[in-house]
Write a protein that holds these residues in place. Structure first.
Motif, PDB file in Angstrom:
ATOM      1  N   GLY A   1      15.058  32.577  52.978  1.00 26.76           N
ATOM      2  CA  GLY A   1      15.779  31.650  52.115  1.00 26.76           C
ATOM      3  C   GLY A   1      16.647  32.351  51.099  1.00 26.76           C
ATOM      4  O   GLY A   1      17.806  31.957  50.876  1.00 26.76           O
ATOM      5  N   MET A   2      16.127  33.391  50.481  1.00 32.09           N
ATOM      6  CA  MET A   2      16.896  34.125  49.480  1.00 32.09           C
ATOM      7  C   MET A   2      18.091  34.847  50.099  1.00 32.09           C
ATOM      8  O   MET A   2      19.174  34.880  49.518  1.00 32.09           O
ATOM      9  N   LEU A   3      17.891  35.404  51.291  1.00 29.60           N
ATOM     10  CA  LEU A   3      19.001  36.100  51.945  1.00 29.60           C
ATOM     11  C   LEU A   3      20.082  35.102  52.364  1.00 29.60           C
ATOM     12  O   LEU A   3      21.286  35.370  52.214  1.00 29.60           O
ATOM     13  N   LEU A   4      19.686  33.952  52.896  1.00 32.32           N
ATOM     14  CA  LEU A   4      20.664  32.917  53.251  1.00 32.32           C
ATOM     15  C   LEU A   4      21.482  32.493  52.034  1.00 32.32           C
ATOM     16  O   LEU A   4      22.702  32.308  52.122  1.00 32.32           O
ATOM     17  N   ALA A   5      20.799  32.318  50.914  1.00 33.99           N
ATOM     18  CA  ALA A   5      21.503  31.915  49.691  1.00 33.99           C
ATOM     19  C   ALA A   5      22.518  32.971  49.276  1.00 33.99           C
ATOM     20  O   ALA A   5      23.637  32.648  48.866  1.00 33.99           O
ATOM     21  N   ASP A   6      22.156  34.239  49.390  1.00 35.50           N
ATOM     22  CA  ASP A   6      23.099  35.311  49.082  1.00 35.50           C
ATOM     23  C   ASP A   6      24.312  35.270  50.009  1.00 35.50           C
ATOM     24  O   ASP A   6      25.447  35.419  49.571  1.00 35.50           O
ATOM     25  N   LEU A   7      24.065  35.060  51.290  1.00 39.45           N
ATOM     26  CA  LEU A   7      25.150  35.072  52.269  1.00 39.45           C
ATOM     27  C   LEU A   7      26.121  33.918  52.071  1.00 39.45           C
ATOM     28  O   LEU A   7      27.338  34.084  52.199  1.00 39.45           O
ATOM     29  N   PHE A   8      25.589  32.734  51.751  1.00 40.33           N
ATOM     30  CA  PHE A   8      26.428  31.549  51.591  1.00 40.33           C
ATOM     31  C   PHE A   8      26.920  31.352  50.158  1.00 40.33           C
ATOM     32  O   PHE A   8      27.708  30.454  49.897  1.00 40.33           O
ATOM     33  N   ARG A   9      26.419  32.186  49.226  1.00 45.43           N
ATOM     34  CA  ARG A   9      26.691  31.980  47.808  1.00 45.43           C
ATOM     35  C   ARG A   9      26.185  30.600  47.361  1.00 45.43           C
ATOM     36  O   ARG A   9      26.863  29.851  46.676  1.00 45.43           O
ATOM     37  N   TYR A  10      24.976  30.297  47.804  1.00 48.52           N
ATOM     38  CA  TYR A  10      24.275  29.073  47.447  1.00 48.52           C
ATOM     39  C   TYR A  10      23.237  29.392  46.371  1.00 48.52           C
ATOM     40  O   TYR A  10      22.921  30.552  46.111  1.00 48.52           O
ATOM     41  N   TYR A  11      22.688  28.348  45.768  1.00 42.49           N
ATOM     42  CA  TYR A  11      21.536  28.497  44.886  1.00 42.49           C
ATOM     43  C   TYR A  11      20.255  28.413  45.714  1.00 42.49           C
ATOM     44  O   TYR A  11      20.180  27.643  46.670  1.00 42.49           O
ATOM     45  N   TYR A  12      19.267  29.190  45.325  1.00 47.05           N
ATOM     46  CA  TYR A  12      17.992  29.201  46.030  1.00 47.05           C
ATOM     47  C   TYR A  12      16.915  28.543  45.175  1.00 47.05           C
ATOM     48  O   TYR A  12      16.785  28.828  43.985  1.00 47.05           O
ATOM     49  N   PHE A  13      16.159  27.640  45.792  1.00 46.34           N
ATOM     50  CA  PHE A  13      15.030  27.008  45.114  1.00 46.34           C
ATOM     51  C   PHE A  13      13.812  27.009  46.029  1.00 46.34           C
ATOM     52  O   PHE A  13      13.939  26.856  47.246  1.00 46.34           O
ATOM     53  N   ASP A  14      12.641  27.129  45.425  1.00 42.93           N
ATOM     54  CA  ASP A  14      11.371  26.957  46.114  1.00 42.93           C
ATOM     55  C   ASP A  14      10.752  25.679  45.562  1.00 42.93           C
ATOM     56  O   ASP A  14      10.449  25.598  44.366  1.00 42.93           O
ATOM     57  N   SER A  15      10.598  24.660  46.403  1.00 47.88           N
ATOM     58  CA  SER A  15      10.132  23.366  45.898  1.00 47.88           C
ATOM     59  C   SER A  15       8.719  23.451  45.328  1.00 47.88           C
ATOM     60  O   SER A  15       8.390  22.757  44.355  1.00 47.88           O
ATOM     61  N   ASP A  16       7.867  24.286  45.896  1.00 47.56           N
ATOM     62  CA  ASP A  16       6.517  24.440  45.347  1.00 47.56           C
ATOM     63  C   ASP A  16       6.551  25.046  43.942  1.00 47.56           C
ATOM     64  O   ASP A  16       5.728  24.704  43.087  1.00 47.56           O
ATOM     65  N   ALA A  17       7.517  25.958  43.713  1.00 52.15           N
ATOM     66  CA  ALA A  17       7.646  26.545  42.382  1.00 52.15           C
ATOM     67  C   ALA A  17       8.022  25.473  41.358  1.00 52.15           C
ATOM     68  O   ALA A  17       7.561  25.502  40.216  1.00 52.15           O
ATOM     69  N   LEU A  18       8.857  24.522  41.780  1.00 56.01           N
ATOM     70  CA  LEU A  18       9.240  23.433  40.885  1.00 56.01           C
ATOM     71  C   LEU A  18       8.059  22.506  40.591  1.00 56.01           C
ATOM     72  O   LEU A  18       7.873  22.056  39.465  1.00 56.01           O
ATOM     73  N   VAL A  19       7.270  22.228  41.622  1.00 53.48           N
ATOM     74  CA  VAL A  19       6.086  21.393  41.432  1.00 53.48           C
ATOM     75  C   VAL A  19       5.116  22.089  40.472  1.00 53.48           C
ATOM     76  O   VAL A  19       4.544  21.454  39.572  1.00 53.48           O
ATOM     77  N   SER A  20       4.930  23.381  40.661  1.00 52.73           N
ATOM     78  CA  SER A  20       4.052  24.150  39.778  1.00 52.73           C
ATOM     79  C   SER A  20       4.546  24.097  38.338  1.00 52.73           C
ATOM     80  O   SER A  20       3.769  23.924  37.396  1.00 52.73           O
ATOM     81  N   GLU A  21       5.866  24.259  38.178  1.00 51.95           N
ATOM     82  CA  GLU A  21       6.449  24.248  36.839  1.00 51.95           C
ATOM     83  C   GLU A  21       6.241  22.896  36.163  1.00 51.95           C
ATOM     84  O   GLU A  21       5.913  22.817  34.978  1.00 51.95           O
ATOM     85  N   ALA A  22       6.427  21.835  36.932  1.00 53.70           N
ATOM     86  CA  ALA A  22       6.244  20.488  36.385  1.00 53.70           C
ATOM     87  C   ALA A  22       4.799  20.239  35.967  1.00 53.70           C
ATOM     88  O   ALA A  22       4.530  19.528  34.991  1.00 53.70           O
ATOM     89  N   ALA A  23       3.859  20.841  36.718  1.00 58.15           N
ATOM     90  CA  ALA A  23       2.435  20.637  36.433  1.00 58.15           C
ATOM     91  C   ALA A  23       1.946  21.521  35.298  1.00 58.15           C
ATOM     92  O   ALA A  23       0.862  21.294  34.750  1.00 58.15           O
TER      93      ALA A  23
END
Length: 284
Positions: A105-127
């Motif tokens: 996922g991180m490499l794809l984001a670098d190649l496309f110049r996209y933002y990378y997110f991990d949805s579980d990391a967001l859930v953890s942050e919210a909790a």
């Protein structure tokens, strides 16, 4: 902590492909954000550097370096070719939580110049953190699943993202529908490799019992429970198949770059099919 508050502060000064920190999320999901001109690579995936001069007596090392450079160039070219038809469509990676999926996922984001997110990391942050998220899952399964859905709802409303989706992304029809806002790809990794990762990384948001004991039977049961949802993805990239195609006997020999190339090919195929369908639908 509310999800909108977390996402509120994200893209102020974000590295394009870094794990999320508490202070990084977008101010608004109703207004498309603008990509910064200054790009940075993920700390875990630094740009590779190669020697400019290779010893004649070290032909094997020299050949390996050349092959790696060639693959890196090929990845960038393929990503450039695909980007035109992708048109900012987000990419959702589904499958059992593992380092192969996150590195991809991180490499794809670098190649496309996209933002990378991990949805579980967001859930953890919210909790309130990883331990709190696991506790929430044990004490309030419904609330935990609602948090997962809220994360996907926010992310699916945006473009130019690569999202490593957690297991909850395929557990109900609402979440599966949200994945349809982008291209979904199942990264199919053998369970024994997933199990090794769980033992080495307690923060994976599977059930806490699996994370602690590394029980293969529980992992197998979880996989069978998720498999039907994974199979609804737009495409599947199997690590085992990639290893076979490349002639590797050991699947550990498959690199992030190897599997990324296969994912790029699948994205290219899907965008071409969509383009053909759109052309066929236009009136003469």
């Amino acid at each position: 902590m509310e999800m909108t508050t977390i996402l509120h502060s994200s893209l102020t000064n974000p590295p394009f492909t870094a794990h999320l920190s508490p202070s990084k999320f977008p101010r608004s999901f109703s207004t498309p954000f603008r990509l910064r001109t200054s790009l940075s690579f993920s700390p875990s995936l630094p740009p590779k550097s190669f020697p400019t001069n290779c010893s004649v007596s070290d032909d094997t090392t020299s050949s390996a370096n050349v092959a790696t450079v060639d693959l890196s160039i090929a990845l960038k070219k393929k990503a450039t070719d695909v980007s035109a038809d992708l048109r900012g469509t987000s990419i959702f990676l589904v499958g059992m939580n593992n380092s192969v999926k996150s590195s991809l996922g991180m490499l794809l984001a670098d190649l496309f110049r996209y933002y990378y997110f991990d949805s579980d990391a967001l859930v953890s942050e919210a909790a309130g953190g990883e331990s709190a998220a696991i506790s929430l899952k044990e004490s309030d399964e419904k609330g935990f699943r609602e948090s997962e859905t809220e994360v996907l709802k926010q992310l699916s409303s945006m473009g130019r993202l690569v999202v490593c989706a957690g297991d909850g992304a395929v557990q109900n029809s609402t979440n599966l529908a949200l994945l349809r806002h982008g291209i979904s790809i199942w990264i199919d990794v053998p369970l024994d490799m997933v199990a090794k990762g769980i033992i080495g990384n307690k923060s994976l948001l599977l059930s806490s019992e699996i994370a602690i004991s590394g029980s293969y039977s529980e992992l197998m049961a979880l996989y069978e429970d998720m498999r039907r949802g994974y199979a609804t993805a737009d495409a599947t990239v199997s690590l085992q198949k990639v290893a076979y195609q490349l002639g590797y006997e050991d699947m550990d020999a498959v690199t992030t770059e190897d599997i990324t190339m296969e994912v790029l090919k699948e994205i290219e195929r899907l965008t071409r099919v969509k383009k053909m369908m759109e052309a066929a639908a236009r009136p003469f």
